[in-house]
Design a protein around this motif. Structure first.
Motif, PDB file in Angstrom:
ATOM      1  N   HIS A   1       0.830  -1.283   0.029  1.00 48.82           N
ATOM      2  CA  HIS A   1       0.049  -0.016  -0.072  1.00 48.82           C
ATOM      3  C   HIS A   1       0.862   1.100  -0.040  1.00 48.82           C
ATOM      4  N   GLY A   2       2.029   1.154  -0.001  1.00 48.55           N
ATOM      5  CA  GLY A   2       2.957   2.295   0.021  1.00 48.55           C
ATOM      6  C   GLY A   2       3.285   2.761   1.373  1.00 48.55           C
ATOM      7  N   ASN A   3       2.757   1.876   2.427  1.00 47.50           N
ATOM      8  CA  ASN A   3       3.438   2.366   4.040  1.00 47.50           C
ATOM      9  C   ASN A   3       4.789   1.963   3.841  1.00 47.50           C
ATOM     10  N   VAL A   4       5.468   3.002   4.577  1.00 45.12           N
ATOM     11  CA  VAL A   4       6.733   2.710   5.132  1.00 45.12           C
ATOM     12  C   VAL A   4       6.949   1.434   6.044  1.00 45.12           C
ATOM     13  N   VAL A   5       7.802   0.475   5.792  1.00 47.43           N
ATOM     14  CA  VAL A   5       8.120  -0.710   6.680  1.00 47.43           C
ATOM     15  C   VAL A   5       9.324  -0.304   7.545  1.00 47.43           C
ATOM     16  N   PRO A   6       9.126  -0.049   9.004  1.00 53.52           N
ATOM     17  CA  PRO A   6      10.412   0.245   9.733  1.00 53.52           C
ATOM     18  C   PRO A   6      11.350  -0.766   9.798  1.00 53.52           C
ATOM     19  N   PRO A   7      12.440  -0.414  10.125  1.00 59.56           N
ATOM     20  CA  PRO A   7      13.396  -1.524  10.573  1.00 59.56           C
ATOM     21  C   PRO A   7      12.839  -2.116  11.832  1.00 59.56           C
ATOM     22  N   GLU A   8      13.254  -3.540  12.109  1.00 58.38           N
ATOM     23  CA  GLU A   8      12.492  -4.611  13.198  1.00 58.38           C
ATOM     24  C   GLU A   8      13.081  -4.050  14.414  1.00 58.38           C
ATOM     25  N   HIS A   9      14.748  -3.980  14.494  1.00 66.27           N
ATOM     26  CA  HIS A   9      15.266  -3.512  15.826  1.00 66.27           C
ATOM     27  C   HIS A   9      15.902  -2.245  15.917  1.00 66.27           C
ATOM     28  N   HIS A  10      15.374  -1.745  17.026  1.00 75.42           N
ATOM     29  CA  HIS A  10      15.929  -0.331  17.298  1.00 75.42           C
ATOM     30  C   HIS A  10      16.573  -0.429  18.861  1.00 75.42           C
ATOM     31  N   LEU A  11      17.541   0.695  18.704  1.00 73.13           N
ATOM     32  CA  LEU A  11      18.522   0.845  20.006  1.00 73.13           C
ATOM     33  C   LEU A  11      18.632   2.353  20.122  1.00 73.13           C
ATOM     34  N   LEU A  12      18.404   2.742  21.487  1.00 75.66           N
ATOM     35  CA  LEU A  12      18.375   4.174  21.866  1.00 75.66           C
ATOM     36  C   LEU A  12      19.506   4.373  22.891  1.00 75.66           C
ATOM     37  N   LEU A  13      20.548   5.355  22.521  1.00 75.45           N
ATOM     38  CA  LEU A  13      21.575   5.454  23.408  1.00 75.45           C
ATOM     39  C   LEU A  13      21.679   6.874  23.936  1.00 75.45           C
ATOM     40  N   GLY A  14      21.417   7.047  25.168  1.00 73.11           N
ATOM     41  CA  GLY A  14      21.326   8.327  26.053  1.00 73.11           C
ATOM     42  C   GLY A  14      22.489   8.588  26.265  1.00 73.11           C
ATOM     43  N   LEU A  15      23.164   9.659  25.878  1.00 71.28           N
ATOM     44  CA  LEU A  15      24.692  10.099  25.987  1.00 71.28           C
ATOM     45  C   LEU A  15      24.700  11.350  26.914  1.00 71.28           C
ATOM     46  N   GLU A  16      25.926  11.477  27.661  1.00 78.57           N
ATOM     47  CA  GLU A  16      26.433  12.379  28.581  1.00 78.57           C
ATOM     48  C   GLU A  16      27.636  12.738  28.021  1.00 78.57           C
ATOM     49  N   TYR A  17      27.656  14.082  27.821  1.00 75.43           N
ATOM     50  CA  TYR A  17      29.033  14.874  27.424  1.00 75.43           C
ATOM     51  C   TYR A  17      30.043  14.604  28.317  1.00 75.43           C
ATOM     52  N   VAL A  18      31.176  14.300  27.941  1.00 75.71           N
ATOM     53  CA  VAL A  18      32.315  13.884  28.926  1.00 75.71           C
ATOM     54  C   VAL A  18      33.636  14.605  28.704  1.00 75.71           C
ATOM     55  N   GLY A  19      33.566  15.463  27.472  1.00 73.16           N
ATOM     56  CA  GLY A  19      34.634  16.004  26.775  1.00 73.16           C
ATOM     57  C   GLY A  19      35.327  17.081  27.400  1.00 73.16           C
ATOM     58  N   ASP A  20      36.445  17.662  26.906  1.00 72.83           N
ATOM     59  CA  ASP A  20      37.018  18.801  27.366  1.00 72.83           C
ATOM     60  C   ASP A  20      36.604  20.109  27.205  1.00 72.83           C
ATOM     61  N   GLY A  21      35.618  20.142  26.525  1.00 68.57           N
ATOM     62  CA  GLY A  21      34.945  21.605  26.170  1.00 68.57           C
ATOM     63  C   GLY A  21      35.565  22.188  25.309  1.00 68.57           C
ATOM     64  N   PRO A  22      35.424  23.659  25.102  1.00 73.26           N
ATOM     65  CA  PRO A  22      35.727  24.325  23.968  1.00 73.26           C
ATOM     66  C   PRO A  22      37.278  24.129  23.477  1.00 73.26           C
ATOM     67  N   ALA A  23      38.283  24.020  24.361  1.00 71.85           N
ATOM     68  CA  ALA A  23      39.695  23.922  23.978  1.00 71.85           C
ATOM     69  C   ALA A  23      39.824  22.620  23.010  1.00 71.85           C
ATOM     70  N   ALA A  24      39.193  21.591  23.353  1.00 72.71           N
ATOM     71  CA  ALA A  24      39.130  20.283  22.391  1.00 72.71           C
ATOM     72  C   ALA A  24      38.139  20.301  21.464  1.00 72.71           C
ATOM     73  N   VAL A  25      37.302  20.975  21.138  1.00 74.10           N
ATOM     74  CA  VAL A  25      36.157  20.827  20.465  1.00 74.10           C
ATOM     75  C   VAL A  25      36.372  20.140  18.900  1.00 74.10           C
ATOM     76  N   GLU A  26      37.533  20.797  18.396  1.00 72.00           N
ATOM     77  CA  GLU A  26      37.818  20.309  16.975  1.00 72.00           C
ATOM     78  C   GLU A  26      38.195  18.954  16.854  1.00 72.00           C
ATOM     79  N   ARG A  27      38.913  18.563  18.008  1.00 75.69           N
ATOM     80  CA  ARG A  27      39.470  17.405  17.951  1.00 75.69           C
ATOM     81  C   ARG A  27      38.399  16.188  18.288  1.00 75.69           C
TER      82      ARG A  27
END
Length: 426
Positions: free
Chosen positions: A64-90
């Motif tokens: 019928h033209g309905n999109v068939v979604p992928p069967e398996h899903h994984l959500l990852l909630g992330l917390e930033y642990v980087g070094d901030g502006p000084a390291a942002v490009e890296r």
């Protein structure tokens, strides 16, 4: 994963492995699936659409033209642990390398991998500048008097989706920096040193998957009543083509984040004992679609016969009139009121879950602005319909059978700004 798992169907086993996560679950999953069948990318990263959320052209469709979604899903909630502006490009280079590895390793779509990364209000709050006026990303909040959800505060969210459970697990392990090779390609970059994975949420959608995964799950009767043809625990199909916003409609159309979108994510616990053991089939149809659907016998089985529409618009009828005269109003007919020029304003990519052995729905929607989701949710709440037999929960669509446990909002930038975006990039 041990010998006691041999009695599980392949699909239930894979769902269990995805929920557990980690190297041992991946190894077990690889033994049950066919990893050699997963194609590498057919397009270079630079040939992919600018929109992260441009999935539909790569996903399967039904007759019928309905999109068939992928069967398996994984959500990852992330917390930033980087070094901030000084390291942002890296850090941006490291993160972008990881995301491009996923894009090269797997063809985009059901048979490979579809994914997005979005950023929450907490991530942007650390900057001195605000998001541009054209981006609507408020902090999450309770959206109805009957709910008291936990408001997630993760800095970012990764959504991984595939017909193969081992693909989502492999992508996760690569992002963590725990794989040297992904589907035959060298892994570049990772989340390590940039983000920690604070929470995993998993799930599935598709004919037979809820039935395969209902046994022993809190919120579902022991009689295992979920039909074999149902793609979701509540027994009915959703995601009809004509009830979904287009990807164009949910795309931010101006400013530095043009080509992006927003995600609203709710974790919804399901309570289906009365739904299946006390309510009749006609009552379930009336509460999911409309009283007319039940009276006229429009829904066969899970509703695949409806084609590309829920038929709420076609059968007509007023939600207010049905609430007053029928003593019931349908979920679909309530949400259909939240349209713009007759078209839906949110695009659902939700899926069921048995995380923590509880039946749940991870309601993930895309919209141009979070305000569009709020409008749709208010239509679903139906506060204007509560009179007589219809109150804030009872006979008010499916509200009696769900509890919102978590809410979160995220901005999904276009692909060229997806790695640690500044709030107002030049």
């Amino acid at each position: 994963m041990n010998g006691s798992d041999h009695g599980l169907s392949r699909r239930a086993f894979v769902r269990s492995a995805v929920a557990i996560g980690g190297a041992s679950a991946l190894s077990a999953c690889l033994q049950r699936e066919e990893p050699e069948d997963v194609p590498q990318a057919t397009l270079a990263p630079d040939e992919l659409p600018d929109r992260q959320h441009a999935w539909n052209e790569f996903l399967a469709t039904d007759d019928h033209g309905n999109v068939v979604p992928p069967e398996h899903h994984l959500l990852l909630g992330l917390e930033y642990v980087g070094d901030g502006p000084a390291a942002v490009e890296r850090e941006r280079e490291r993160l972008e390398g990881a995301l491009r590895t996923l894009e090269r390793a797997y063809k985009r779509g059901n048979e490979g991998l579809a994914f997005t990364i979005g950023y929450g209000p907490n991530y942007f709050d650390r900057f001195d500048t605000a998001l541009p006026d054209g981006v609507d990303l408020p902090a999450p909040e309770a959206l109805a008097p009957i709910e008291d959800p936990k408001l997630d505060e993760y800095d970012a969210l990764v959504h991984l989706a595939s017909d193969y459970g081992h693909v989502t697990l492999s992508a996760e392990e690569a992002l963590k920096g725990d794989l040297d090779e992904l589907n035959g390609l060298e892994v570049e970059g990772s989340l390590a040193g940039v983000f920690d994975i604070a929470e995993r949420r998993t799930g599935f959608i598709g004919r037979g998957l809820p039935a395969d995964n209902q046994a022993g799950v809190s919120g579902i009767p022991d009689s295992e009543p979920v039909p074999e043809d149902a793609p979701l625990f509540m027994g009915f199909k959703s995601g009809f083509r004509k009830t979904q916003a287009s990807e164009d409609r949910v795309t931010i159309d101006e400013g530095p984040f043009a080509g992006g979108t927003t995600i609203h994510l709710s974790k919804i616990q399901l309570h289906l004992h009365q739904w299946y053991e006390q309510d009749s089939r006609d009552q379930r149809v009336a509460k999911m679609f409309s009283p007319t659907h039940a009276e006229d016998g429009l829904v066969e089985g899970a509703g695949h016969n409806l084609g590309d529409s829920s038929r709420v618009a076609e059968v007509g009828g007023s939600a207010a009139d049905d609430a007053r005269t029928e003593g019931t109003v349908g979920h679909a007919q309530k949400t259909a009121r939240a349209r713009e020029d007759g078209s839906p304003i949110i695009l659902r990519r939700d899926f069921d879950s048995t995380d923590d052995d509880r039946a749940a729905l991870h309601f993930l929607s895309l919209q141009r602005s979070i305000a569009d989701f709020v409008t749709t949710r208010r239509a679903m709440t139906g506060s204007d319909l509560t009179e007589g037999a219809v109150n804030s929960r009872t006979n008010n669509g499916i509200l009696q059978y769900i509890s919102v446990r978590n809410r979160a909002n995220y901005l999904v930038p276009p692909r060229d700004r997806r790695a640690l975006p500044a709030p107002n990039p030049a």
